[in-house]
Design an enzyme around this catalytic site. Structure first.
Site: not given
Length: 380
Positions: A138-140
């Site tokens: 995801g955003c990581a």
């Protein structure tokens, strides 16, 4: 010689939706929702003023099926990625033949073989380029991409790694979902493509010194996809904004391993997941609000663009020229898990207008009280 993360390149779709349009749309689609007022207030509090989306809003609100959405994802990525890649290579002063690995990141579209295979076949990269696709962080994953590129260059010191992230969050819109977390997400996420090069030797930008990751225990369900016949259904737990109290100590400890004080770095490239995350992290780390100005700026101008956020924030530091040679900084991306991907580095500025490299050096005190000159720090 430590690897250097060079200036990123970004592309945003021409279709936009501003805050007022988002609020009006929410009222029109969910007028009878029992928590509508709270949802509208939360969307306003995100600080997102405008987002870019890959399709016009009328098309975005439709759900033509997973197959059709996948076709849109592939078409728009292939159409717009090449220019971003070319710009990133120019910024790193490299050609495609110089690239030894490609880290490709996306959590909003799935292809097999990965998009890296298409890039090698169609964009002129060498056939022996290593492919490193990342799909589930995801955003990581923006921070993870930087860290895996760093690792590759440490293993192969002469190598250069291209990072590409293609996130079309609007293609994950689900018309039938109306829980508070989903409605908030509908007003938060945007679309973008980003790219950057990590050079094993040479280049200007952020010299990568050390990287790490941290998983907040027992938070797997807090950010997740529920996969159904209609595709990915984003799940966002109301406890997510409070995770900085658990992540901040890990960031502080990681910086301490480098004998750095996380509260007094020269620049912070922080994932702009939302204003609460930035506010809390500022408080827990003892960092002035101004230090996160570029994270807030990206959030306001583009929304949460998932894994592309950290590259967008980093680009603004390149553009504003505010970091002196030797300045110490941190990259931190947050996403499902709850996962934090973290990197520490020092800044090397481009040559001056007279063609000579800058000589300004930032001298710090280590946490042990000894004076240390940043360029003398060892890699790793």
């Amino acid at each position: 010689m430590s690897p250097t993360l060079c200036r990123p390149a970004l592309w945003f779709p021409e279709n936009t939706i501003n805050l007022e349009e988002t609020l009006n749309l929410c009222r029109a689609l969910h007028g009878g929702h029992e928590k509508l007022r709270a949802v509208l207030r939360m969307i306003e509090n995100t600080g997102v003023q405008k987002r870019h989306i890959v399709q016009p809003i009328n098309a975005t609100l439709l759900h033509p099926g997973v197959e059709a959405r996948t076709e849109i994802y592939q078409r728009e990525t292939r159409r717009n990625l090449p220019g971003v890649v070319d710009e990133a290579l120019r910024a790193a002063d490299l050609d495609k033949d110089d690239i030894d690995a490609i880290v490709y990141v996306s959590c909003t579209g799935f292809t097999m073989p990965p998009m890296t295979a298409w890039m090698i076949n169609e964009l002129g990269f060498r056939s022996d380029v290593r492919q490193i696709p990342i799909a589930q962080l995801g955003c990581a994953a923006g921070g993870a991409a930087v860290n895996r590129a760093h690792d590759f260059c440490l293993a192969y010191p002469d190598a250069n790694v291209l990072i590409v992230t293609s996130e079309f969050c609007s293609l994950c819109y689900q018309p039938t979902d109306s829980d508070v977390g989903t409605l908030l997400s509908n007003g938060l996420f945007g679309d973008a493509i980003a790219a950057a090069v990590v050079r094993g030797k040479g280049g200007t930008g952020m010299i990568l010194r050390r990287n790490s990751a941290y998983l907040v225990p027992n938070t797997e369900e807090w950010i997740s996809y529920r996969v159904k016949e209609t595709g990915y259904h984003f799940q966002l737990d109301r406890r997510v904004p409070g995770t900085m109290s658990m992540i901040a100590p890990a960031l502080r400890q990681f910086a301490k391993q480098q004998d750095w004080d996380v509260s007094s770095l020269d620049f912070y490239v922080i994932h702009a997941g939302g204003p609460r995350i930035l506010d809390d992290l500022s408080d827990f780390l003892g960092v002035p609000t101004e230090a996160f100005r570029h994270s807030r700026g990206v959030l306001a101008d583009y929304g949460n663009i998932a894994s592309a956020v950290v590259l967008a924030v980093l680009q603004r530091f390149f553009d504003d020229g505010s970091i002196a040679n030797g300045g110490r900084g941190m990259i931190a991306g947050f996403g499902p898990g709850i996962t934090a991907e973290i990197a520490l580095g020092t800044w090397t500025a481009p040559a001056g207008r007279d063609g000579t490299a800058g000589t300004t050096e930032v001298v710090h005190r280590s946490s042990k009280g000894n004076a240390s000159s940043v360029p003398a720090l060892s890699g790793g």
